[in-house]
Design a protein around this motif. Structure first.
Motif, PDB file in Angstrom:
ATOM      1  N   GLN A  60       1.044  -0.720  -0.195  1.00 44.17           N
ATOM      2  CA  GLN A  60      -0.073  -0.049  -0.223  1.00 44.17           C
ATOM      3  C   GLN A  60       0.551   1.340   0.347  1.00 44.17           C
ATOM      4  O   GLN A  60       1.954   1.213   0.869  1.00 44.17           O
ATOM      5  N   ALA A  61       0.515   2.183  -0.849  1.00 43.57           N
ATOM      6  CA  ALA A  61       1.787   3.770  -1.228  1.00 43.57           C
ATOM      7  C   ALA A  61       0.504   4.835  -0.420  1.00 43.57           C
ATOM      8  O   ALA A  61       1.732   5.590  -0.032  1.00 43.57           O
ATOM      9  N   PHE A  99       1.925  14.101  -0.835  1.00 47.78           N
ATOM     10  CA  PHE A  99       2.137  13.612  -2.466  1.00 47.78           C
ATOM     11  C   PHE A  99       0.588  13.318  -2.797  1.00 47.78           C
ATOM     12  O   PHE A  99       0.435  11.802  -2.373  1.00 47.78           O
ATOM     13  N   SER A 100       0.530  13.600  -3.314  1.00 45.21           N
ATOM     14  CA  SER A 100      -0.827  13.262  -4.364  1.00 45.21           C
ATOM     15  C   SER A 100      -1.931  13.524  -2.966  1.00 45.21           C
ATOM     16  O   SER A 100      -2.625  14.199  -2.542  1.00 45.21           O
ATOM     17  N   GLY A 129       9.526   5.808  -6.315  1.00 49.31           N
ATOM     18  CA  GLY A 129      10.674   5.830  -5.507  1.00 49.31           C
ATOM     19  C   GLY A 129      11.627   7.027  -4.498  1.00 49.31           C
ATOM     20  O   GLY A 129      10.463   6.662  -3.751  1.00 49.31           O
ATOM     21  N   ARG A 130      12.110   7.977  -4.723  1.00 49.70           N
ATOM     22  CA  ARG A 130      13.291   8.113  -3.778  1.00 49.70           C
ATOM     23  C   ARG A 130      12.086   8.877  -2.447  1.00 49.70           C
ATOM     24  O   ARG A 130      11.597   8.392  -1.168  1.00 49.70           O
ATOM     25  N   PHE A 131      10.817   9.373  -3.456  1.00 51.11           N
ATOM     26  CA  PHE A 131      10.174  10.161  -1.870  1.00 51.11           C
ATOM     27  C   PHE A 131       8.933   8.986  -1.446  1.00 51.11           C
ATOM     28  O   PHE A 131       9.018   9.220   0.045  1.00 51.11           O
ATOM     29  N   LEU A 132       9.032   8.333  -1.813  1.00 51.91           N
ATOM     30  CA  LEU A 132       7.698   6.943  -1.330  1.00 51.91           C
ATOM     31  C   LEU A 132       8.306   6.493  -0.452  1.00 51.91           C
ATOM     32  O   LEU A 132       7.798   4.863  -0.141  1.00 51.91           O
ATOM     33  N   THR A 133       9.547   6.420  -0.509  1.00 51.64           N
ATOM     34  CA  THR A 133      10.102   5.264   0.038  1.00 51.64           C
ATOM     35  C   THR A 133      11.188   5.758   0.957  1.00 51.64           C
ATOM     36  O   THR A 133      11.285   5.606   2.249  1.00 51.64           O
ATOM     37  N   GLU A 134      11.191   7.199   1.322  1.00 54.74           N
ATOM     38  CA  GLU A 134      12.383   7.689   2.183  1.00 54.74           C
ATOM     39  C   GLU A 134      11.250   8.992   3.063  1.00 54.74           C
ATOM     40  O   GLU A 134      11.834   9.625   4.428  1.00 54.74           O
ATOM     41  N   ALA A 135      10.636   9.061   2.486  1.00 56.61           N
ATOM     42  CA  ALA A 135       9.627  10.120   3.605  1.00 56.61           C
ATOM     43  C   ALA A 135       9.054   9.992   5.254  1.00 56.61           C
ATOM     44  O   ALA A 135       9.433   8.672   5.176  1.00 56.61           O
ATOM     45  N   PRO A 136       9.230  10.623   5.612  1.00 55.41           N
ATOM     46  CA  PRO A 136       9.069  10.150   7.536  1.00 55.41           C
ATOM     47  C   PRO A 136       7.793   8.943   7.652  1.00 55.41           C
ATOM     48  O   PRO A 136       8.069   8.265   8.313  1.00 55.41           O
TER      49      PRO A 136
END
Length: 439
Positions: free
Chosen positions: A37-38, A369-370, A413-420
């Motif tokens: 889940q994203a 994001f979105s 991508g980077r944001f969806l894996t590294e965001a807190p």
């Protein structure tokens, strides 16, 4: 409207069948599953069973039409960390009860005008701001007035003044139990405006203008963001045709005010938001009529400072442009930059399919994001959200039975894996299987 009233209205309309009553209905069963889940705050994996039943009664006598439509939307297999909301559950609700009158040439020779009043479902223009969502398990309903006008010169106009139906119940426990409660409409949420269009302005190119106002305020025990939004837009459109290029460009500017929080005395901040969509394609000759198109979507996000920049798509649909709702529901028309390519075809009169690819970035790296809820207020996680492949195939088995499968693959991508607060796992996989029957 209460359930007793809903049933009485349907009974009244359905009683004199010999007098011209037309009854129709649909049943859609969907099994959908997701892994990785994203969206933040939910199960990493889920499987959900959706049922959507509709019953429509219509009566027409000359220029006057009466109609009532009952919707029943419910889900099974969810728990408290499944993303279930009123987008999935709204049981035994009379979404439509209206009177429609055809006024003929009442507004001039070679013209046609109609007026519709009551509980309505609406689709305006491109459906990016006001729509009756079809992929989603529930739909959007609006209580009020609609006026449509068209003439032989190619002008068309639609004006609305409505109170959007706020689906109830909206508490998670009640939704998980598929409880029934009458939807609410009132002057605490008002939507009005309309569209004007002209066909064949330049060759086969049409032009369209849109203005929509949304006004929202608190009710006792129902705090809101007190949105007051004016959305202005324009669209240039050439419809797809075999052996021809087609195009669509649409942009919206959004201005107004929104509260900084749900607190009763929260300060208001000004809104400066916008959205742009572009689509250019070509339909090839051949038995399958394949169409190749290139898309671009850009929706503003919220930055730092006192102004609010997150575009609000109001009651718009998303499936046709971006991705499925349901358990996926990660991509919406807000804080998004995404080019894309799409291939679609119609192998025969009963089958259609498409596949699309789009990389995605955040318009503002400080905003979530979105519609994922994933955010890094510091902006250190960058702006690249990931790669999405989306596909659908539909097969009309008989005049009354349709099968559909939808599949989405998202490599984060980077944001969806590294965001807190980013959920774990690199890949999101979504699949839905649908059976729709009608009578």
């Amino acid at each position: 409207m209460r359930i007793g009233s809903a049933v009485s209205a349907l009974t009244l309309l359905a009683a004199p069948a010999a007098a011209g009553i037309r009854l129709s209905g649909t049943e859609r069963v969907r099994v959908e599953t997701i892994s990785g889940q994203a969206r933040a705050g939910f199960n990493s994996s889920d499987t959900l069973l959706n049922f959507r039943t509709t019953l429509l009664a219509e009566y027409g006598s000359g220029p006057v039409q009466l109609a009532a439509e009952l919707w029943d939307s419910r889900v099974f297999g969810a728990d408290r960390r499944t993303p279930v909301s009123t987008n999935e559950v709204n049981t035994l609700e009379l979404v439509q009860v209206f009177l429609k009158a055809d006024l003929g040439e009442g507004l001039g020779a070679n013209s046609r005008t109609s007026v519709q009043i009551g509980r309505l479902m609406l689709n305006l223009g491109s459906r990016r701001l006001v729509a009756a969502d079809d992929y989603r398990n529930t739909t959007n309903g609006y209580t009020g007035l609609r006026v449509d006008y068209a003439n032989k010169a190619g002008w068309q106009a639609t004006a609305i003044y409505t109170l959007p139906q706020q689906r109830r119940p909206d508490r998670l426990d009640a939704l998980l139990d598929n409880k029934t409660s009458p939807d609410h409409e009132g002057f605490d949420l008002v939507l009005w405006g309309g569209t004007v269009s002209k066909a064949r302005v330049i060759g086969e190119v049409a032009l369209e203008g849109t203005y929509i106002h949304l006004g929202e305020r608190d009710r006792p025990s129902r705090p809101t963001r007190n949105r007051s939004l004016d959305t202005f837009g324009g669209r240039v459109l050439r419809e797809p045709a075999i052996g021809k290029f087609d195009l669509e460009f649409e942009g919206f500017v959004q201005r107004g005010e929104v509260a900084t929080s749900l607190a009763p005395n929260a300060a208001l901040q000004s809104v400066r938001a916008w959205f742009f969509h572009a689509d250019a394609g070509y339909t090839f000759r051949g038995a399958w009529k394949p169409r190749l198109s290139f898309d671009y979507d850009h929706a503003s996000g919220d930055g730092r400072g006192g102004r609010f920049g997150r575009f609000d798509t109001l009651f718009g649909m998303r499936r046709a442009d971006l991705a499925p709702a349901g358990l996926y529901n990660a991509i919406a028309r807000t804080n998004l930059i995404s080019p894309g390519v799409r291939l679609e075809a119609v192998p025969d009169k009963k089958t259609d399919w498409f596949v699309s690819y789009r990389p995605m970035w955040l318009a503002s790296r400080f905003d979530s994001f979105s519609s994922t809820g994933v955010r890094d207020a510091s902006g250190r996680s960058g702006r690249f959200a990931g790669h999405q492949v989306d596909s659908r195939i539909r097969r009309r088995v008989s005049p009354w039975l349709t099968l559909e499968a939808d599949a989405v693959l998202l490599r984060k991508g980077r944001f969806l894996t590294e965001a807190p607060n980013a959920p774990p796992k690199r890949w999101t996989r979504y699949l839905s299987l649908n059976v729709s029957a009608s009578f």
